[in-house]
Design an enzyme around this catalytic site. Structure first.
Site, mmCIF file in Angstrom:
data_model
loop_
_atom_site.group_PDB
_atom_site.id
_atom_site.type_symbol
_atom_site.label_atom_id
_atom_site.label_comp_id
_atom_site.label_asym_id
_atom_site.label_seq_id
_atom_site.Cartn_x
_atom_site.Cartn_y
_atom_site.Cartn_z
ATOM 1 N N GLU A 1 5.515 -4.899 -5.388
ATOM 2 C CA GLU A 1 6.416 -4.375 -6.409
ATOM 3 C C GLU A 1 7.494 -5.393 -6.777
ATOM 4 O O GLU A 1 7.991 -6.117 -5.904
ATOM 5 C CB GLU A 1 7.098 -3.090 -5.892
ATOM 6 C CG GLU A 1 6.116 -1.967 -5.625
ATOM 7 C CD GLU A 1 6.815 -0.676 -5.181
ATOM 8 O OE1 GLU A 1 8.065 -0.599 -5.238
ATOM 9 O OE2 GLU A 1 6.087 0.260 -4.787
ATOM 10 N N GLU B 1 4.721 1.508 -14.143
ATOM 11 C CA GLU B 1 4.990 2.881 -13.687
ATOM 12 C C GLU B 1 6.275 3.427 -14.328
ATOM 13 O O GLU B 1 7.305 2.743 -14.383
ATOM 14 C CB GLU B 1 5.133 2.902 -12.152
ATOM 15 C CG GLU B 1 5.461 4.298 -11.615
ATOM 16 C CD GLU B 1 5.235 4.465 -10.120
ATOM 17 O OE1 GLU B 1 4.762 3.530 -9.460
ATOM 18 O OE2 GLU B 1 5.546 5.582 -9.631
ATOM 19 N N LYS C 1 -1.242 -5.723 -3.817
ATOM 20 C CA LYS C 1 -0.252 -5.332 -4.835
ATOM 21 C C LYS C 1 1.127 -5.412 -4.207
ATOM 22 O O LYS C 1 1.314 -5.017 -3.055
ATOM 23 C CB LYS C 1 -0.526 -3.915 -5.342
ATOM 24 C CG LYS C 1 0.547 -3.428 -6.330
ATOM 25 C CD LYS C 1 0.189 -2.119 -6.993
ATOM 26 C CE LYS C 1 0.536 -0.883 -6.179
ATOM 27 N NZ LYS C 1 1.969 -0.757 -5.826
ATOM 28 N N SER D 1 1.741 4.968 -1.178
ATOM 29 C CA SER D 1 1.923 6.414 -1.349
ATOM 30 C C SER D 1 1.334 7.149 -0.144
ATOM 31 O O SER D 1 1.648 8.329 0.085
ATOM 32 C CB SER D 1 1.263 6.902 -2.644
ATOM 33 O OG SER D 1 -0.058 6.397 -2.752
ATOM 34 N N ASP E 1 -1.995 -2.306 -0.700
ATOM 35 C CA ASP E 1 -0.594 -2.287 -1.138
ATOM 36 C C ASP E 1 0.295 -2.874 -0.044
ATOM 37 O O ASP E 1 0.174 -2.496 1.130
ATOM 38 C CB ASP E 1 -0.191 -0.823 -1.397
ATOM 39 C CG ASP E 1 0.852 -0.689 -2.476
ATOM 40 O OD1 ASP E 1 1.292 -1.719 -3.030
ATOM 41 O OD2 ASP E 1 1.218 0.466 -2.783
HETATM 42 O O1 KIV Z 1 1.299 3.565 -3.742
HETATM 43 C C1 KIV Z 1 0.715 3.941 -4.767
HETATM 44 O O2 KIV Z 1 -0.086 4.890 -4.747
HETATM 45 C C2 KIV Z 1 1.011 3.238 -5.989
HETATM 46 C C3 KIV Z 1 0.434 3.775 -7.261
HETATM 47 C C4 KIV Z 1 1.034 5.058 -7.595
HETATM 48 C C5 KIV Z 1 0.506 2.808 -8.373
HETATM 49 O O3 KIV Z 1 1.694 2.257 -5.983
#
Ligand code: KIV
Length: 267
Positions: free
Chosen positions: A118, A185, A116, A48, A86
């Protein structure tokens, strides 16, 4: 009492104890320190950042280099919270090799303690390979922003019985693959509840209702530091936009009038 360092196994243990898990995103050192002092369990250096830090329209353009840089800034705060890096779009989709090397960079150069990524069942071979490298993986299913073009926009997922079943299958596949937790989500609360009750690893919801094991929000959203309308599930706990505008306005006023600096503020 000093807080214990959160680890991937200790996050799993929180679900076993029935303890709710608080997660926020952060992209810089100072914010990470403050969130940690506030007691968050995990800090997600989310992609994000593409939107809230870098000003892109969606999360797709952010590079792995940028995510490594931001993750390192957060990790240098040495938080008690678990630092999750992420994996950005196209840092793991093309091959298993890409997935392992990208996750490795987030850990080795960025200081992440978990990553993380997806996607549901189709990501299992990549998740398995990253785990094989000794890196804990957090899954992410439902509304997965990196698949915005496939999904046809930011739409709530799991709205009919078939779609709900698919999400349940995805959640079970990620659990069996060895993820230590997963983000749910953008789904009806009933689906968030059903998934949470059907797996033993923690679910971290964002727009997935109150029954998940934890909640995650984008830090700019809780701070009121975003432009435009925020989604229905966002709760804002501050008006940072106002604070920044007033402080910057005061500075400009004082410089223009000559009120800043005075002699006490001079060498
Ligand atoms: O990138 C992010 O901030 C996210 C969260 C909203 C879970 O993946």
């Amino acid at each position: 009492m000093e807080r214990k360092k959160r680890t991937a196994p200790s996050i799993v243990a929180m679900k076993e104890r029935g303890e709710k898990i608080a997660v926020l995103t952060a992209y810089d050192h100072m914010t990470a320190r403050l969130l940690d002092e506030a007691g968050v369990d995990m800090i997600l250096v989310g992609d994000s950042a593409a939107m809230v830090v870098l000003g892109y329209e969606n999360t797709l353009p952010v590079s792995l280099d940028a995510m490594v840089l931001l993750t390192a800034a957060v990790a240098r705060a040495r938080p008690k919270a678990l630092v999750v890096g992420d994996m950005p779009f196209m840092s793991y989709q093309a091959s298993i090799d890409d997935a392992v090397r990208s996750a490795g960079r987030l850990v080795k150069e960025g200081g992440a303690e978990a990553v993380k990524l997806e996607g549901g069942r189709r990501m299992v071979p990549k998740i398995a390979a990253v785990l094989e490298a000794g890196i804990p993986v957090m899954g992410h299913i439902g509304l997965t922003p990196q698949a915005i073009h496939e999904l046809g926009g930011y739409r709530v997922q799991g709205k009919n019985d078939d779609a709900k079943e698919r999400l349940l299958d995805d959640a079970k596949a990620l659990e069996e693959a060895g993820c230590f937790s997963m983000v749910l989500e953008g789904m009806p609360w009933q689906v968030g509840k059903a998934i949470t009750e059907s797996i033993s690893i923690p679910t971290i919801g964002i727009g997935a209702g109150p029954h998940t094991d934890g909640q995650v929000l984008v830090v700019n959203d809780i701070l009121g530091y975003v432009e435009g309308k925020v989604p229905k599930f966002v709760r804002s706990y501050g008006d940072t936009k106002k604070v920044v505008s007033e402080a910057a306005g005061g500075f400009v006023r004082d410089v223009k009038s000559g009120a800043y600096p005075d002699l006490d503020e001079s060498y």
